[in-house]
Scaffold this motif. Structure first.
Motif, PDB file in Angstrom:
ATOM      1  N   PRO A  21       0.811  -1.218   0.000  1.00  0.00           N
ATOM      2  CA  PRO A  21       0.000   0.000   0.000  1.00  0.00           C
ATOM      3  C   PRO A  21       0.851   1.277   0.000  1.00  0.00           C
ATOM      4  O   PRO A  21       0.465   2.281  -0.600  1.00  0.00           O
ATOM      5  N   VAL A  22       1.994   1.212   0.647  1.00  0.00           N
ATOM      6  CA  VAL A  22       2.894   2.374   0.656  1.00  0.00           C
ATOM      7  C   VAL A  22       3.417   2.628  -0.748  1.00  0.00           C
ATOM      8  O   VAL A  22       3.469   3.779  -1.207  1.00  0.00           O
ATOM      9  N   GLY A  67      16.367  -9.532  -3.810  1.00  0.00           N
ATOM     10  CA  GLY A  67      15.120  -8.982  -4.340  1.00  0.00           C
ATOM     11  C   GLY A  67      14.534  -7.916  -3.434  1.00  0.00           C
ATOM     12  O   GLY A  67      14.022  -6.892  -3.904  1.00  0.00           O
ATOM     13  N   ALA A  68      14.603  -8.138  -2.132  1.00  0.00           N
ATOM     14  CA  ALA A  68      14.066  -7.154  -1.181  1.00  0.00           C
ATOM     15  C   ALA A  68      14.872  -5.858  -1.234  1.00  0.00           C
ATOM     16  O   ALA A  68      14.298  -4.766  -1.185  1.00  0.00           O
ATOM     17  N   VAL A  75      10.908   2.060  -4.014  1.00  0.00           N
ATOM     18  CA  VAL A  75      10.696   2.858  -2.806  1.00  0.00           C
ATOM     19  C   VAL A  75      12.047   2.970  -2.104  1.00  0.00           C
ATOM     20  O   VAL A  75      12.566   1.980  -1.608  1.00  0.00           O
ATOM     21  N   THR A  76      12.589   4.160  -2.066  1.00  0.00           N
ATOM     22  CA  THR A  76      13.963   4.356  -1.611  1.00  0.00           C
ATOM     23  C   THR A  76      14.221   3.796  -0.213  1.00  0.00           C
ATOM     24  O   THR A  76      15.256   3.181   0.028  1.00  0.00           O
ATOM     25  N   ILE A  77      13.305   3.980   0.710  1.00  0.00           N
ATOM     26  CA  ILE A  77      13.522   3.523   2.089  1.00  0.00           C
ATOM     27  C   ILE A  77      13.687   2.009   2.166  1.00  0.00           C
ATOM     28  O   ILE A  77      14.287   1.480   3.102  1.00  0.00           O
ATOM     29  N   VAL A  78      13.192   1.301   1.173  1.00  0.00           N
ATOM     30  CA  VAL A  78      13.276  -0.158   1.187  1.00  0.00           C
ATOM     31  C   VAL A  78      14.715  -0.625   0.977  1.00  0.00           C
ATOM     32  O   VAL A  78      15.049  -1.752   1.334  1.00  0.00           O
ATOM     33  N   PHE A  79      15.594   0.231   0.455  1.00  0.00           N
ATOM     34  CA  PHE A  79      17.014  -0.126   0.429  1.00  0.00           C
ATOM     35  C   PHE A  79      17.473  -0.430   1.855  1.00  0.00           C
ATOM     36  O   PHE A  79      18.124  -1.431   2.114  1.00  0.00           O
TER      37      PHE A  79
END
Length: 116
Positions: A21-22, A67-68, A75-79
């Motif tokens: 959703p984000v 992959g994550a 989404v940059t924060i997911v780095f």
């Protein structure tokens, strides 16, 4: 080892599913891409957690971490989140291996030094 790695993959699946959703509402990632990437990886986490009886599943677990981290391109924060889960995954993997080796060594030592 299997229990710790399965727990990491399960927690990662929850976070990846909650990231969908984000991705859609905050980061303007298209719904098909967000659903495929986020829920696809989450499902793969759960399937891999259940398959950890096989050694090949650990290779899939390693690939999931890549992959994550790659979701960070959407989404940059997911780095950061992906790197955090990769660290937890590899920590669980190597710590679990060490615990299993110690248990095997202890069992060998206990078997060889019994009462006479």
């Amino acid at each position: 080892m299997r229990g710790m790695c399965a727990a990491m993959l399960t927690l990662e699946a929850i976070i990846l599913a909650l990231a969908v959703p984000v991705m859609i509402s905050v980061e303007d990632v298209g719904a098909p891409m967000a659903l495929t990437a986020g829920l696809g990886l989450a499902l793969l986490c759960l399937l891999t957690a259940g398959a950890l009886r096989r050694p090949q599943a650990y290779l899939v677990g390693h690939a999931i971490q890549l992959g994550a981290i790659a979701l960070g391109f959407l989404v940059t924060i997911v780095f950061f989140i992906g790197a955090m889960f990769a660290a937890l995954w590899f920590g669980a993997f190597f710590l679990g291996k060490r615990i299993e080796q110690d248990k095997a060594r202890w069992a060998r030592e206990a078997g060889g030094t019994g009462p006479v």
